[in-house]
Design a protein around this motif. Sequence first.
Motif, PDB file in Angstrom:
ATOM      1  N   GLN A  35     -34.174  16.882  33.619  1.00  0.00           N
ATOM      2  CA  GLN A  35     -33.983  15.446  33.450  1.00  0.00           C
ATOM      3  C   GLN A  35     -35.132  14.914  32.597  1.00  0.00           C
ATOM      4  O   GLN A  35     -36.300  15.033  32.972  1.00  0.00           O
ATOM      5  CB  GLN A  35     -33.990  14.745  34.817  1.00  0.00           C
ATOM      6  N   HIS A  87     -24.961   8.664  24.295  1.00  0.00           N
ATOM      7  CA  HIS A  87     -24.901   7.593  25.297  1.00  0.00           C
ATOM      8  C   HIS A  87     -23.726   6.651  25.090  1.00  0.00           C
ATOM      9  O   HIS A  87     -23.298   5.987  26.035  1.00  0.00           O
ATOM     10  CB  HIS A  87     -26.228   6.842  25.395  1.00  0.00           C
ATOM     11  N   GLU A 161     -27.447   9.780  29.171  1.00  0.00           N
ATOM     12  CA  GLU A 161     -26.953   8.749  30.105  1.00  0.00           C
ATOM     13  C   GLU A 161     -25.475   8.980  30.479  1.00  0.00           C
ATOM     14  O   GLU A 161     -24.648   8.076  30.328  1.00  0.00           O
ATOM     15  CB  GLU A 161     -27.132   7.348  29.499  1.00  0.00           C
ATOM     16  N   PHE A 163     -23.990   9.003  33.251  1.00  0.00           N
ATOM     17  CA  PHE A 163     -23.482   8.279  34.419  1.00  0.00           C
ATOM     18  C   PHE A 163     -23.177   6.807  34.118  1.00  0.00           C
ATOM     19  O   PHE A 163     -22.629   6.113  34.976  1.00  0.00           O
ATOM     20  CB  PHE A 163     -24.497   8.356  35.569  1.00  0.00           C
ATOM     21  N   THR A 164     -23.525   6.355  32.905  1.00  0.00           N
ATOM     22  CA  THR A 164     -23.330   4.944  32.579  1.00  0.00           C
ATOM     23  C   THR A 164     -21.874   4.545  32.774  1.00  0.00           C
ATOM     24  O   THR A 164     -20.962   5.228  32.310  1.00  0.00           O
ATOM     25  CB  THR A 164     -23.739   4.683  31.112  1.00  0.00           C
ATOM     26  N   VAL A 171     -20.004   9.147  39.903  1.00  0.00           N
ATOM     27  CA  VAL A 171     -21.378   9.668  39.828  1.00  0.00           C
ATOM     28  C   VAL A 171     -21.500  10.921  40.689  1.00  0.00           C
ATOM     29  O   VAL A 171     -22.018  11.957  40.247  1.00  0.00           O
ATOM     30  CB  VAL A 171     -22.399   8.594  40.285  1.00  0.00           C
ATOM     31  N   THR A 191     -30.537  12.718  30.189  1.00  0.00           N
ATOM     32  CA  THR A 191     -31.306  11.521  30.519  1.00  0.00           C
ATOM     33  C   THR A 191     -30.460  10.706  31.472  1.00  0.00           C
ATOM     34  O   THR A 191     -29.228  10.658  31.354  1.00  0.00           O
ATOM     35  CB  THR A 191     -31.574  10.642  29.289  1.00  0.00           C
ATOM     36  N   THR A 192     -31.128  10.096  32.420  1.00  0.00           N
ATOM     37  CA  THR A 192     -30.445   9.172  33.311  1.00  0.00           C
ATOM     38  C   THR A 192     -31.500   8.388  34.063  1.00  0.00           C
ATOM     39  O   THR A 192     -32.602   8.889  34.306  1.00  0.00           O
ATOM     40  CB  THR A 192     -29.523   9.892  34.313  1.00  0.00           C
ATOM     41  N   HIS A 194     -30.591   7.394  36.979  1.00  0.00           N
ATOM     42  CA  HIS A 194     -30.193   7.706  38.354  1.00  0.00           C
ATOM     43  C   HIS A 194     -31.167   8.724  38.940  1.00  0.00           C
ATOM     44  O   HIS A 194     -31.841   9.440  38.229  1.00  0.00           O
ATOM     45  CB  HIS A 194     -28.782   8.330  38.385  1.00  0.00           C
TER      46      HIS A 194
END
Length: 211
Positions: A35, A87, A161, A163-164, A171, A191-192, A194
């Motif tokens: 991550q 993203h 990203e 989970f956006t 998720v 990247t996140t 979360h």
Amino acid sequence: MSKQQIDVIELACERDERELFSAVSFCLQPGDVLQVAGPNGAGKTSLLRIMAGLMPATAGDISFAEKSILSGSGREYWRRNLLYIGHAPAVKSALTAEENLSWLCALTRPVSSEAIWQALDQVGLRGFEDVPCRQLSAGQQRRVALARLYLPGAPIWILDEPFTALDQAGVLTLEQHIMSFAASGGTVVLTTHHSLAHVAGVRRLELGRVN
Ligand SMILES: Nc1ncnc2c1ncn2[C@@H]1O[C@H](COP(=O)(O)OP(=O)(O)OP(=O)(O)O)[C@@H](O)[C@H]1O
């Protein structure tokens, strides 16, 4: 050294004459989940784009299977082993979910319609396969992009990203899918913002420092 090891060596990135990061080094083996963390503007997307071959590094190198991927002969082999999801969902609004996936896969590794329908089912889009993407919600459009993670293919995922716009169930499902992909030897860099509560053994990179 593992043949499929990824080595990021003293990588640096500048944008608009401003240094975002320098001397970033880490090594990933099959099965690793990394991550990339840091505040807005720290350079997370820039690092992922460099790794995906979409922008140049200011200094340093990345090697995969013992060959540089930033220049030379390693680049093509790296691309064949890589799935990058940026993203933005990057779906074409006039095309249906199925057409988007067919088109995206045709650029890299064509797959059957049946596999595409199964992938759309896995991301909760059963019944929406033939709907133009402009008629889908933001979360559903994200799911179209993420359906590629359910198609046979690359052993390395770079996800910016991912989970956006996903709901809680989405998720959780994606976290579990990432975990089982890693357990089967896949490598993930993402990247996140979360916490990745359901992914075991996540490594973290904070502007050049790996824990
Ligand atoms: N197209 C661009 N041209 C010039 N500079 C850019 C461009 N895109 C981003 N930047 C700059 O690069 C820096 C890092 O951006 P980047 O998107 O890599 O950060 P990030 O860590 O992913 O941020 P966030 O958490 O907000 O997504 C930012 O300061 C931004 O202003």
